[in-house]
Scaffold this motif. Structure first.
Motif, PDB file in Angstrom:
ATOM      1  N   ASN A 238     -10.399  -4.798   9.556  1.00  0.00           N
ATOM      2  CA  ASN A 238     -11.388  -5.767  10.012  1.00  0.00           C
ATOM      3  C   ASN A 238     -10.851  -6.624  11.160  1.00  0.00           C
ATOM      4  O   ASN A 238     -11.581  -6.938  12.116  1.00  0.00           O
ATOM      5  N   GLN A 239      -9.577  -6.971  11.114  1.00  0.00           N
ATOM      6  CA  GLN A 239      -8.987  -7.768  12.217  1.00  0.00           C
ATOM      7  C   GLN A 239      -8.926  -6.980  13.486  1.00  0.00           C
ATOM      8  O   GLN A 239      -9.155  -7.487  14.592  1.00  0.00           O
TER       9      GLN A 239
ATOM     10  N   LEU B 268      -4.732  -5.630  -4.596  1.00  0.00           N
ATOM     11  CA  LEU B 268      -4.160  -6.186  -3.367  1.00  0.00           C
ATOM     12  C   LEU B 268      -3.694  -5.082  -2.425  1.00  0.00           C
ATOM     13  O   LEU B 268      -3.932  -5.142  -1.204  1.00  0.00           O
TER      14      LEU B 268
ATOM     15  N   ILE C  26      -7.691  -2.780   4.395  1.00  0.00           N
ATOM     16  CA  ILE C  26      -9.086  -3.068   4.790  1.00  0.00           C
ATOM     17  C   ILE C  26      -9.136  -4.357   5.595  1.00  0.00           C
ATOM     18  O   ILE C  26      -9.840  -4.446   6.613  1.00  0.00           O
ATOM     19  N   PHE C  27      -8.384  -5.372   5.190  1.00  0.00           N
ATOM     20  CA  PHE C  27      -8.340  -6.624   5.942  1.00  0.00           C
ATOM     21  C   PHE C  27      -7.775  -6.406   7.337  1.00  0.00           C
ATOM     22  O   PHE C  27      -8.275  -6.970   8.335  1.00  0.00           O
ATOM     23  N   GLU C  28      -6.730  -5.575   7.452  1.00  0.00           N
ATOM     24  CA  GLU C  28      -6.154  -5.297   8.770  1.00  0.00           C
ATOM     25  C   GLU C  28      -7.123  -4.546   9.665  1.00  0.00           C
ATOM     26  O   GLU C  28      -7.197  -4.797  10.877  1.00  0.00           O
TER      27      GLU C  28
ATOM     28  N   THR D  56       0.833  -1.203   0.000  1.00  0.00           N
ATOM     29  CA  THR D  56       0.000   0.000   0.000  1.00  0.00           C
ATOM     30  C   THR D  56       0.865   1.249   0.000  1.00  0.00           C
ATOM     31  O   THR D  56       0.561   2.242  -0.684  1.00  0.00           O
TER      32      THR D  56
ATOM     33  N   ARG E 249     -12.369  -6.810  15.114  1.00  0.00           N
ATOM     34  CA  ARG E 249     -12.733  -8.058  15.783  1.00  0.00           C
ATOM     35  C   ARG E 249     -11.986  -8.208  17.105  1.00  0.00           C
ATOM     36  O   ARG E 249     -12.464  -8.818  18.044  1.00  0.00           O
TER      37      ARG E 249
ATOM     38  N   CYS F 175      -6.751  -3.578  -0.772  1.00  0.00           N
ATOM     39  CA  CYS F 175      -7.504  -4.464   0.113  1.00  0.00           C
ATOM     40  C   CYS F 175      -6.747  -4.831   1.398  1.00  0.00           C
ATOM     41  O   CYS F 175      -7.385  -5.103   2.437  1.00  0.00           O
ATOM     42  N   LEU F 176      -5.421  -4.834   1.365  1.00  0.00           N
ATOM     43  CA  LEU F 176      -4.665  -5.231   2.556  1.00  0.00           C
ATOM     44  C   LEU F 176      -4.983  -4.373   3.779  1.00  0.00           C
ATOM     45  O   LEU F 176      -5.215  -4.910   4.879  1.00  0.00           O
TER      46      LEU F 176
END
Length: 406
Positions: free
Chosen positions: A402-403, A392, A398-400, A212, A406, A395-396
């Motif tokens: 979300n983690q 990619l 965004i995935f972090e 990124t 949670r 999106c990376l």
């Protein structure tokens, strides 16, 4: 006989233009009226007019295209072979063509020939329109009385060259267009779309993933300096062409081109094809070997091979064989040299040069076909990988996020 360029109207009132030869302006107007053409403007085309630069000089060289020269040669070869005298053949071609540049050029040539000059001298007076090989072969045909055979051979040679160029251009046009279009799409994506998508990451308090960060840096650089990069990319082909034609850098650039995988092999095959076919045509029409080598040196299209031919000409002048002289330099493939040597020993050098040209022309076409089949999937692969990396990198983070939620 003077040549006049005119703008006239036909009986239906439609405007037309062309050229006509006559003893004077009044005679030219009378001839036009006999053709039911009513002249509105008329001027004499003088011999120096062809050297004037056109109004749009930066877009046009003011010369006939190679395709036009090939067409003229074929028509003259057909007419002279059918028994037409040269002046009559030139007049017939002038009356049949609709192209004003062709009419103008052929009218000047016809006027010069009618004035008592040779056909080769009339062609040479047209400057760079006709190549040295063309002029020398015509002069050789005039001196030997075989002008119609020389024109036939010249027509075959020019048509062969134009066919090869057309096949190469048509084969490479699609992948090159795909590459340019794909590059523009990626450039627009990185410059205008990606910055808006990744703006949300600037307020994050954590370190962004490496892909990124690379994407953001690249996007910011392109957005800041696109006004420099685009003109530089557009000017690059012109700068490359200027470097090839320069005395200082030309031989280094051509040597680099010959070392490029696949493309260098193709450039070598095309140059050898042009060299051997031109040399065979010149020798078959009685041009002396040293003169022929001097002409080939100027038309081979690669300074490395041109230097080899120039050195070979000096060796041939000392009494050495052509194959051995060419082998002392760089650029010529071993198979071509061996076939030329066999032709020298057997006394059939012209026929062997034609065979070498045919072999390498076929190999050039096969290389172009293979290169085209490789380029198309390669361009698609590069586009897919580039878009995938962009997705990619977006999106990376965004995935972090979300983690962390949670």
């Amino acid at each position: 006989m003077p040549v006049f360029e005119y703008i006239a109207f036909n009986p239906k009132g439609r405007r037309c233009k062309g050229v006509i030869d006559a003893d004077n302006m009044q005679m030219a107007r009378s001839r036009l009226r006999e053709r039911q053409l009513f002249p509105a403007e008329m001027r004499e085309v003088r011999s120096q007019d062809h050297s004037r630069k056109p109004v749009w000089g930066f877009l046009s060289t003011g010369r006939l295209r190679p395709k036009d020269v090939s067409l003229i040669t074929r028509q003259l070869a057909t007419l002279t072979g059918a028994g037409f005298p040269l002046v009559g053949a030139l007049g017939s071609v002038i009356s049949q063509t609709r192209s004003t540049p062709i009419k103008r050029t052929l009218s000047r040539i016809k006027d010069t020939v009618e004035g008592g000059s040779g056909f080769g001298d009339a062609l040479a007076a047209e400057g760079p329109t006709f190549s040295p090989i063309y002029i020398n072969m015509v002069r050789s045909g005039e001196s030997s009385g075989t002008l119609e055979l020389v024109l036939e051979r010249l027509a075959d040679l020019l048509e062969n060259q134009e066919t090869l160029k057309s096949r190469i251009r048509s084969a490479l046009a699609y992948p090159i267009l795909m590459a340019i279009f794909g590059g523009l799409v990626l450039f627009a994506l990185m410059t205008f779309i990606v910055p808006g998508l990744v703006a949300i990451f600037s307020d994050m308090q954590q370190e962004l993933p490496l892909p990124t960060r690379i994407l953001l840096s690249t996007s910011h650089f392109l957005k800041a300096y696109w006004w420099i990069l685009l003109p530089a990319l557009i000017a690059l082909p012109f700068l490359f062409r200027k470097a090839r034609h320069s005395q200082r850098l030309g031989i280094q650039v051509d040597a680099f081109l010959l070392r490029i995988p696949i493309a260098g092999t193709l450039a070598t095959k095309l140059a050898v094809t042009r060299c051997c076919r031109t040399l065979a045509s010149l020798l078959a029409n009685g041009v002396p070997i040293l003169t022929a080598l001097g002409i080939v040196e100027n038309v081979v299209g690669n300074k490395v091979l041109a230097k080899t031919i120039a050195q070979a000409a000096k060796a041939v002048e000392r009494g050495d064989g052509i194959a051995a002289s060419l082998a002392a330099g760089r650029g010529f493939p071993d198979m071509a040299l061996q076939m030329i040597q066999i032709g020298e020993r057997s006394g059939s050098l012209e026929a062997m040069l034609e065979k070498v040209a045919d072999i390498y022309q076929n190999e050039s076409q096969n290389t172009v076909a293979a290169l085209t089949s490789m380029l198309e999937p390669l361009v698609i692969l590069v586009m897919g990988v580039s878009v995938g990396l962009i997705v990619l990198a977006i999106c990376l983070p965004i995935f972090e996020m979300n983690q962390l939620i949670r």
